[in-house]
Each structure stands twice: as structure tokens, then as C-alpha cells.
Design an enzyme around this catalytic site. Structure first.
Site, short mmCIF file in Angstrom:
data_model
loop_
_atom_site.label_atom_id
_atom_site.label_comp_id
_atom_site.label_asym_id
_atom_site.label_seq_id
_atom_site.Cartn_x
_atom_site.Cartn_y
_atom_site.Cartn_z
CG ASP A 5 1.97 -6.61 3.19
OD1 ASP A 5 2.04 -6.97 4.38
OD2 ASP A 5 0.99 -6.84 2.47
CD GLU A 6 6.93 -0.70 -0.99
OE1 GLU A 6 6.31 -0.93 -2.04
OE2 GLU A 6 7.10 0.46 -0.55
#
Length: 210
Positions: A88-89
């Protein structure tokens, strides 16, 4: 080391951190700690997840830190893709790069760029497990982000003699970029000042008394 206009805009911005580091915890006690120590020793401000206050919403805190960083180092290690949070990062980091708000540099820590790009070996296993828990859109976004990141210029640890040399290369590169940006800024200020003084030449003669 010169920086282009897009990089200069990022480096000259008043951001809280110089470097955001995206990594999987498996390297926390070896390469990662060595890298952080080297950054701290020369005063480069870094952010990683240990800086989040307890009780703070993790996702928002990390995304805010990315927004407040000039560089992002993505350290692709063997189990990077096992963490849904890392993925996600990564998606968010590349969105910021696309908007020219962040300079992104990958480090392939004994993982070949082709493994990251094609999601093979441990990355393939990680996605096999993720596909049981996440929808197709999320999986697709993660895969695309890995493909894009694998194509960026960075460091391949397998081609560097040892971790000490790798850390030195990374730290020196970022330090040089930051220093070059500062020099270009000062040069620009000096030229502007000279321009203003030259503009006064018709009304004030050198050596004259006012």
C-alpha cells in the site's frame, strides 16, 4: 552533481524529512540500522515507522510522512511483498512520484530487479497468499506498482562488494543531491542579486558618494 528542475523544486521545498524509508522489518537489525546510523551521522533527517506515536493511526501517519519527505528509499528485500502495508505504501509513493512531489530511489537488497518486476520467487508466494484476502483491484495496483518501481534507477546490492559500500553509495548520493540543490538555489539568488544591482547602474556610479 546537478539536479533537474523537477528535482530542484522538490529538494528546495520546506519538507520535514529528507528521506522516507520503505522497508520490511526483516532487515531492521542489520542493513537498515546501519543505513539509518549513517544518515543520522551526517544530519540527514529520515523517517521510518518507529517514529509513529503509539495510538496514532498508522496509515495516516505514514502517508503524512511521505508527503513531508524529499526522497523515498524503497528497500526491496526478500519478504518485502509479504507485507500488505509495504505494498500500500509503495502505491502511494509512486503516486507522489508521478505528481513530481517525491524523488524515489529503489534498493534491491539481494533481490534481483527482475524478481520484483515479474513477481517471482518469494514475491510470487506472497501474492498467492494476498489473492486469498484482497480484491482484484488492490492486487492489480500492487503488481503495477512493483513493475514501475523495478524499472527505476537505484542500487542492486548483489553488484556491490558489501553492505558498507552500499550504505556509503546511498548516503553519498543523497547528500550530494541535497548539497547540489542548495548550491543551485544560492547561485540563483546571487544571479538575481547581481541583476538587481546592474539595474541600478544608470543611477549610481561605482565609487560615487551618495
Amino acid at each position: 552533481m546537478e539536479v533537474d528542475d523537477d528535482q530542484l523544486s522538490i529538494l528546495a521545498s520546506l519538507k520535514k524529512y529528507d528521506v522516507f524509508i520503505s522497508f520490511n522489518g526483516e532487515i531492521r537489525n542489520n542493513f537498515f540500522s546501519h543505513l539509518c546510523r549513517a544518515f543520522n551521522n551526517i544530519g540527514i533527517k529520515i523517517f521510518f515507522d518507529d517514529k509513529i506515536d503509539r495510538g496514532e493511526e498508522i496509515s495516516k501517519a505514514l502517508f503524512d510522512a511521505i508527503d513531508q519527505s524529499k526522497f523515498c528509499l524503497i528497500i526491496f528485500s526478500k519478504n518485502y511483498a509479504c507485507s500488505s502495508w509495504c505494498l500500500d505504501e509503495l502505491v502511494y509513493i509512486l503516486e507522489k512520484k508521478q505528481k513530481k512531489e517525491l524523488i524515489v530511489l529503489p534498493v534491491f537488497y539481494y533481490v534481483e530487479p527482475s524478481i520484483v518486476r515479474r513477481q517471482k520467487d518469494t514475491f510470487e508466494t506472497a501474492f498467492f497468499n494476498h489473492e486469498k484476502c484482497y480484491n482484484d483491484t488492490i492486487i492489480h495496483n500492487w503488481r503495477v506498482a512493483l513493475i514501475k518501481a523495478a524499472g527505476l534507477s537505484g542500487w542492486d546490492a548483489s553488484k556491490i562488494r558489501n553492505d558498507d559500500e552500499l550504505v556509503n553509495d546511498i548516503v553519498n548520493h543523497i547528500q550530494a543531491k541535497l548539497g547540489s540543490a542548495s548550491k543551485q538555489e544560492l547561485d540563483g539568488i546571487d544571479k538575481a542579486s547581481i541583476g538587481r544591482l546592474c539595474g541600478m547602474g544608470t543611477s549610481v556610479k561605482l565609487g560615487s558618494k551618495l
